[in-house]
Design an enzyme around this catalytic site. Structure first.
Site, PDB file in Angstrom:
ATOM      1  N   PRO A 180      -9.403  -9.345  -8.595  1.00  0.00           N
ATOM      2  CA  PRO A 180      -9.188 -10.738  -8.153  1.00  0.00           C
ATOM      3  C   PRO A 180      -7.703 -11.005  -7.882  1.00  0.00           C
ATOM      4  O   PRO A 180      -6.853 -10.156  -8.157  1.00  0.00           O
ATOM      5  CB  PRO A 180      -9.664 -11.542  -9.360  1.00  0.00           C
ATOM      6  N   CYS A 239      -8.917  -0.147  -2.648  1.00  0.00           N
ATOM      7  CA  CYS A 239      -9.809   0.758  -3.395  1.00  0.00           C
ATOM      8  C   CYS A 239     -10.726  -0.056  -4.317  1.00  0.00           C
ATOM      9  O   CYS A 239     -10.312  -1.053  -4.878  1.00  0.00           O
ATOM     10  CB  CYS A 239      -8.968   1.670  -4.282  1.00  0.00           C
TER      11      CYS A 239
HETATM   12  C1  EPZ Z   1      -0.856  -2.068  -8.060  1.00  0.00           C
HETATM   13  O1  EPZ Z   1      -2.111  -2.649  -7.779  1.00  0.00           O
HETATM   14  C2  EPZ Z   1      -0.867  -0.720  -7.356  1.00  0.00           C
HETATM   15  N1  EPZ Z   1      -1.061  -0.928  -5.935  1.00  0.00           N
HETATM   16  C3  EPZ Z   1      -2.007   0.155  -7.911  1.00  0.00           C
HETATM   17  O2  EPZ Z   1      -1.934   1.429  -7.282  1.00  0.00           O
HETATM   18  C4  EPZ Z   1      -1.776   0.323  -9.411  1.00  0.00           C
HETATM   19  O3  EPZ Z   1      -2.830   1.090  -9.955  1.00  0.00           O
HETATM   20  C5  EPZ Z   1      -1.743  -1.065 -10.076  1.00  0.00           C
HETATM   21  O4  EPZ Z   1      -0.705  -1.862  -9.482  1.00  0.00           O
HETATM   22  C6  EPZ Z   1      -1.512  -0.997 -11.570  1.00  0.00           C
HETATM   23  O5  EPZ Z   1      -0.302  -0.462 -11.848  1.00  0.00           O
HETATM   24  C7  EPZ Z   1       0.027  -1.226  -5.175  1.00  0.00           C
HETATM   25  O6  EPZ Z   1       1.145  -1.327  -5.648  1.00  0.00           O
HETATM   26  C8  EPZ Z   1      -0.235  -1.416  -3.712  1.00  0.00           C
HETATM   27  P1  EPZ Z   1      -2.335  -5.163 -10.784  1.00  0.00           P
HETATM   28  P2  EPZ Z   1      -2.348  -4.217  -8.098  1.00  0.00           P
HETATM   29  O7  EPZ Z   1      -2.173  -6.518 -10.230  1.00  0.00           O
HETATM   30  O8  EPZ Z   1      -1.102  -4.963  -7.912  1.00  0.00           O
HETATM   31  C9  EPZ Z   1      -6.024  -7.478 -12.794  1.00  0.00           C
HETATM   32  C10 EPZ Z   1      -2.727   3.217  -5.983  1.00  0.00           C
HETATM   33  O9  EPZ Z   1      -3.607   4.082  -6.082  1.00  0.00           O
HETATM   34  N2  EPZ Z   1      -5.628  -8.648 -12.003  1.00  0.00           N
HETATM   35  O10 EPZ Z   1      -1.235  -4.547 -11.565  1.00  0.00           O
HETATM   36  O11 EPZ Z   1      -3.559  -4.670  -7.366  1.00  0.00           O
HETATM   37  C11 EPZ Z   1      -6.542  -6.339 -11.931  1.00  0.00           C
HETATM   38  O12 EPZ Z   1      -7.906  -6.511 -11.635  1.00  0.00           O
HETATM   39  C12 EPZ Z   1      -3.024   1.794  -6.404  1.00  0.00           C
HETATM   40  O13 EPZ Z   1      -1.565   3.426  -5.537  1.00  0.00           O
HETATM   41  C13 EPZ Z   1      -6.317  -9.849 -12.179  1.00  0.00           C
HETATM   42  O14 EPZ Z   1      -7.248  -9.927 -12.977  1.00  0.00           O
HETATM   43  O15 EPZ Z   1      -2.725  -4.148  -9.645  1.00  0.00           O
HETATM   44  C14 EPZ Z   1      -6.282  -5.136 -12.793  1.00  0.00           C
HETATM   45  O16 EPZ Z   1      -7.351  -4.994 -13.710  1.00  0.00           O
HETATM   46  C15 EPZ Z   1      -4.384   1.645  -7.076  1.00  0.00           C
HETATM   47  N3  EPZ Z   1      -5.953 -10.925 -11.447  1.00  0.00           N
HETATM   48  C16 EPZ Z   1      -4.992  -5.497 -13.549  1.00  0.00           C
HETATM   49  O17 EPZ Z   1      -4.871  -6.932 -13.442  1.00  0.00           O
HETATM   50  C17 EPZ Z   1      -4.913 -10.882 -10.548  1.00  0.00           C
HETATM   51  O18 EPZ Z   1      -4.609 -11.912  -9.914  1.00  0.00           O
HETATM   52  C18 EPZ Z   1      -3.733  -4.875 -12.996  1.00  0.00           C
HETATM   53  O19 EPZ Z   1      -3.698  -5.141 -11.628  1.00  0.00           O
HETATM   54  C19 EPZ Z   1      -4.227  -9.647 -10.376  1.00  0.00           C
HETATM   55  C20 EPZ Z   1      -4.589  -8.553 -11.122  1.00  0.00           C
END
Ligand code: EPZ
Length: 386
Positions: free
Chosen positions: A125, A119
């Protein structure tokens, strides 16, 4: 029904009883985690959705044996894993495809995995993942849109994750469980889906302590055996149905839920005026005559989940008074506002903040789902629209 387009006739309260499925975000992490084993893992309560089938195909592509045993019941056997390369065609379909990086580095000490799609909620990143892999001794490079990783001498590490990140915590757990020595992950994500993954991996012989807190300690083991495991129910699916009762002024019972996981959602829906009562194996939720305005700030668990933010925005368009939503997790997750305005909502979005002025009614319109959760939110709004 053409799944690309839903036609919804609104104006009727939502009534009934629904059994909540297994958690999508647990399923994705645990299906790949199961492939860390050297014997078949039987997973139950797996939801039947597109993402799950794409992750199965990604595993089959690298040789993992995936079989359907019954409705919601699958066998994943990592002993047949025979490739270190995931394809772009599949990987671009979902964010969780990047979990293959942790799996392949853990089991094959090498990985060629395309940067993930998913999404559009912001840049999304994978820099934390890459830094974490390097902490274990991996050399990683990004070439032609792929992460190319190699570990010659994997060693347990102490790694502080820049900010709470579900995906990073999942990927580094995969690596830690099979890396010799002790690993300490600091500032780890505390989501229930992380705990679910750790419990399953421990059932497979891993030695993980502290999952659900921000410090997870792992003692690496040589290999993991099989197990039978049933995944947790989906707290976001439950919250979405609950929001449906509130926005339409109906009443529903959601069954097969874990109340602790729903605490922030229950608190906010009660603040909006919902009546919520614990019943056998679930929750009874009745919407109020008048939805009360309120403020929502999304935060990592146990704060209010970002995956419920869109559903709240839809519900608050019909609240009495002005509400403010602050999206603290993703950079760009308020685009739903523009779609709700097409239905008569009064929403001003500025950066990570949305100001919602409640209106009497929403009206039917053609609108576009920009991601999974804003799609669900538009269905809620459509059910309430006249
Ligand atoms: C997981 O995504 C979930 N997806 C998301 O659900 C959920 O919204 C999100 O966690 C937050 O809880 C799955 O589990 C498949 P993050 P993820 O790493 O792992 C930043 C849904 O609708 N970040 O917790 O991708 C990132 O940009 C989906 O079910 C970095 O900057 O999220 C974000 O702003 C949507 N660098 C924040 O951290 C990185 O290397 C949290 O992201 C990794 C993340």
């Amino acid at each position: 029904m053409n799944l690309d387009c839903l036609r919804i006739q609104g104006g009727k309260p939502l009534y009934g009883r629904i059994t909540i499925s297994g958690a999508k975000n647990s399923a994705l992490a645990l299906i790949v985690g199961a492939a860390l084993g050297e014997e078949p893992v039987v997973l139950e309560n797996i939801p039947d959705n597109t993402d799950v089938h794409v992750i199965f195909d990604l595993l089959r592509e690298v040789g993992v044996t995936v079989q359907s045993l019954d409705k919601g019941k699958w066998s994943v056997d990592g002993s047949t894993l025979n490739s270190s390369k995931a394809s772009y065609e599949l990987a671009r379909k979902l964010r969780a495809s990047f979990y293959l990086a942790g799996l392949l580095l853990a089991k094959r000490h090498e990985a060629v995995v395309p940067l993930p799609g998913g999404c559009f909620l912001g840049p999304r990143p994978v820099d934390f993942h890459l830094k974490g892999f390097q902490a274990f001794g991996a050399e990683v490079a990004i070439e032609h849109g792929c992460m190319i990783g190699k570990i010659t001498k994997p060693q347990g590490t102490r790694f502080f994750i820049n900010r709470s990140s579900m995906g990073t915590t999942v990927n580094l757990l995969y690596l830690a469980v099979l890396t010799p020595g002790t690993t300490i992950l600091e500032n780890a994500a505390k989501e229930p889906e992380i705990v679910d993954l750790a419990v399953m991996l421990n059932c497979m012989g891993a030695k993980i302590r502290g999952a659900g807190t921000d410090v997870i300690r792992v003692q690496g083991v040589k290999s993991l055996h099989g197990t039978d495991y049933s995944i947790i129910p989906d707290r976001i699916e439950a919250g979405t149905y609950m929001a449906g009762a509130v926005i339409t002024g109906g009443s529903i019972t959601v069954e097969n839920v874990i109340l602790t996981h729903l605490k922030p959602i229950i608190a906010k829906l009660k603040e909006a005026g919902a009546y919520i009562e614990e019943v056998d194996n679930g929750l009874f939720v009745a919407g109020p005559e008048i939805i009360r305005s309120l403020d929502v700030k999304t935060l990592p668990y146990p704060g209010f989940p970002t995956d419920m933010q869109s559903q709240m925005m839809a519900l608050l368009t019909l609240a009495h008074g002005t509400s403010i939503i602050t999206e603290n997790v993703f950079e760009n997750r308020l685009q739903l506002g523009a779609e709700l305005k097409r239905m008569g909502g009064k929403i001003k979005v500025d950066g990570r903040t949305a100001v919602i002025q409640g209106v009497e009614k929403l009206y039917g319109a053609s609108v576009k789902a920009l991601d999974l959760r804003s799609g669900a939110a538009l269905v809620l709004a459509a059910m309430a629209a006249v």
